[in-house]
Design an enzyme around this catalytic site. Sequence first.
Site, PDB file in Angstrom:
ATOM      1  N   HIS A  78      -8.910  21.473 -21.896  1.00 14.74           N
ATOM      2  CA  HIS A  78      -7.652  20.970 -21.634  1.00 14.74           C
ATOM      3  C   HIS A  78      -7.116  22.514 -22.636  1.00 14.74           C
ATOM      4  O   HIS A  78      -6.005  22.294 -22.339  1.00 14.74           O
ATOM      5  CB  HIS A  78      -7.507  19.615 -22.305  1.00 14.74           C
ATOM      6  CG  HIS A  78      -7.406  19.508 -24.004  1.00 14.74           C
ATOM      7  ND1 HIS A  78      -8.286  19.449 -24.489  1.00 14.74           N
ATOM      8  CD2 HIS A  78      -6.206  19.699 -24.488  1.00 14.74           C
ATOM      9  CE1 HIS A  78      -8.045  20.003 -25.913  1.00 14.74           C
ATOM     10  NE2 HIS A  78      -6.465  19.479 -26.300  1.00 14.74           N
ATOM     11  N   ASP A 124     -15.028  18.350 -21.967  1.00 15.59           N
ATOM     12  CA  ASP A 124     -13.571  18.701 -21.731  1.00 15.59           C
ATOM     13  C   ASP A 124     -14.764  19.935 -22.569  1.00 15.59           C
ATOM     14  O   ASP A 124     -14.288  21.087 -23.804  1.00 15.59           O
ATOM     15  CB  ASP A 124     -13.496  18.400 -23.409  1.00 15.59           C
ATOM     16  CG  ASP A 124     -12.277  18.726 -23.189  1.00 15.59           C
ATOM     17  OD1 ASP A 124     -11.039  19.986 -23.013  1.00 15.59           O
ATOM     18  OD2 ASP A 124     -10.949  18.154 -24.456  1.00 15.59           O
ATOM     19  N   GLN A 213      -4.079  18.250 -33.686  1.00 16.41           N
ATOM     20  CA  GLN A 213      -3.643  18.039 -32.561  1.00 16.41           C
ATOM     21  C   GLN A 213      -3.154  19.958 -32.588  1.00 16.41           C
ATOM     22  O   GLN A 213      -2.370  20.391 -33.277  1.00 16.41           O
ATOM     23  CB  GLN A 213      -1.939  18.008 -32.255  1.00 16.41           C
ATOM     24  CG  GLN A 213      -1.890  16.756 -31.014  1.00 16.41           C
ATOM     25  CD  GLN A 213      -2.642  15.289 -32.318  1.00 16.41           C
ATOM     26  OE1 GLN A 213      -2.458  14.966 -33.463  1.00 16.41           O
ATOM     27  NE2 GLN A 213      -3.432  14.634 -31.899  1.00 16.41           N
ATOM     28  N   GLY A 214      -3.616  21.119 -32.209  1.00 15.72           N
ATOM     29  CA  GLY A 214      -4.063  22.066 -31.550  1.00 15.72           C
ATOM     30  C   GLY A 214      -4.192  22.985 -32.165  1.00 15.72           C
ATOM     31  O   GLY A 214      -5.115  24.137 -32.161  1.00 15.72           O
ATOM     32  N   ASP A 215      -5.676  22.416 -32.700  1.00 16.31           N
ATOM     33  CA  ASP A 215      -6.643  22.983 -33.380  1.00 16.31           C
ATOM     34  C   ASP A 215      -8.002  22.463 -32.622  1.00 16.31           C
ATOM     35  O   ASP A 215      -9.110  22.914 -32.278  1.00 16.31           O
ATOM     36  CB  ASP A 215      -7.874  21.559 -34.604  1.00 16.31           C
ATOM     37  CG  ASP A 215      -6.734  22.330 -36.105  1.00 16.31           C
ATOM     38  OD1 ASP A 215      -6.392  23.493 -36.161  1.00 16.31           O
ATOM     39  OD2 ASP A 215      -6.804  21.317 -36.749  1.00 16.31           O
ATOM     40  N   SER A 216      -7.281  21.931 -31.156  1.00 14.48           N
ATOM     41  CA  SER A 216      -8.523  21.635 -30.138  1.00 14.48           C
ATOM     42  C   SER A 216      -8.879  23.118 -29.795  1.00 14.48           C
ATOM     43  O   SER A 216      -8.684  24.237 -29.918  1.00 14.48           O
ATOM     44  CB  SER A 216      -8.186  21.668 -28.874  1.00 14.48           C
ATOM     45  OG  SER A 216      -7.817  19.984 -29.005  1.00 14.48           O
TER      46      SER A 216
HETATM   47  N1  ARG Z   1      -5.136  17.301 -28.746  1.00 12.07           N
HETATM   48  C1  ARG Z   1      -5.409  17.940 -29.744  1.00 12.07           C
HETATM   49  C2  ARG Z   1      -5.292  19.341 -28.963  1.00 12.07           C
HETATM   50  O1  ARG Z   1      -4.843  19.619 -28.380  1.00 12.07           O
HETATM   51  C3  ARG Z   1      -6.919  17.890 -31.011  1.00 12.07           C
HETATM   52  C4  ARG Z   1      -6.598  16.866 -31.456  1.00 12.07           C
HETATM   53  C5  ARG Z   1      -8.606  16.569 -31.915  1.00 12.07           C
HETATM   54  N2  ARG Z   1      -7.050  14.733 -33.189  1.00 12.07           N
HETATM   55  C6  ARG Z   1      -8.104  14.964 -33.909  1.00 12.07           C
HETATM   56  N3  ARG Z   1      -7.740  13.936 -34.691  1.00 12.07           N
HETATM   57  N4  ARG Z   1      -8.939  15.212 -34.634  1.00 12.07           N
HETATM   58  O2  ARG Z   1      -5.393  19.888 -30.197  1.00 12.07           O
END
Ligand code: ARG
Length: 259
Positions: A78, A124, A213-216
């Site tokens: 993603h 992913d 969010q953003g650590d993805s």
């Molecule tokens: N989907 C998030 C991103 O795009 C990462 C989310 C991770 N969340 C978590 N609770 N570990 O950065």
Amino acid sequence: MPNKSRRRGVLTAAAAVVAGAVALVPAAEATNTQPYIVGGTEASIADHPYAVYLTDRDGHQFCGGVLISRTGVLTAAHCAQAMKRQQLRVVAGRQDQRTSAGVVSEVEKVWVSPQFKDPTTGNDVAVLTLEEEMPYRPAKLPDASDAELYREGTKARVLGWGRTSDGGPRSDYLRGALVPVVSDEGCKASFSSYDKSTMLCAGYPDGGVDACQGDSGGPLLVGDTVIGIVSWGEGCARPDRPGVYARVAAFTTDVRSQG
Ligand code: ARG
């Protein structure tokens, strides 16, 4: 868990990626008042030379990644699909985003797991092939059969950059936190869409430590072996809502042939 709230969590995550918001755990998601990362500490790029981040053409960080060879970066599907290949940049060797340390590369090729649809259905993972060779030690990939690394309670380190909360003060430094691997049964109890063949969960029952969010796209590591890629969650660091990661060992063969 009601399906509605799961959807909302994922949409929020996607919106945060687009906005370039980043965090290893906002301290209080609702209020966003605490300017630090819960359970995380500053991490050193010298200790983790394979840690990289992705930016757009203007240098705005939106995801993490990990070097698996001189020119191969493992990240989340993603993240790889968040913008056109021509706009993607990979920054390596830069602990503090405010500096110009390290190397920035454009991306020559993007491979996304052909089964990927959205994070909550799994797969992913993506590999970016860089234009530049990165002069940094890559992380190791787990063997496909390496069950030991995924055992419940194994302490793994998640790494990431960026804001500590949406709209909150920004963390320019690489940060890291230790989280225990959760059993498949435990994760299924938290998330009905959990798929043990392509996902992995890590976190404490009481929450408090997590990616956000953003650590993805960033790595979950045991030693220098990358066992997971930050993928999704419901909020961040909530009790009984561990972080969900792509299970790297399930993709080792495909990833090796790319990276
Ligand atoms: N989907 C998030 C991103 O795009 C990462 C989310 C991770 N969340 C978590 N609770 N570990 O950065």
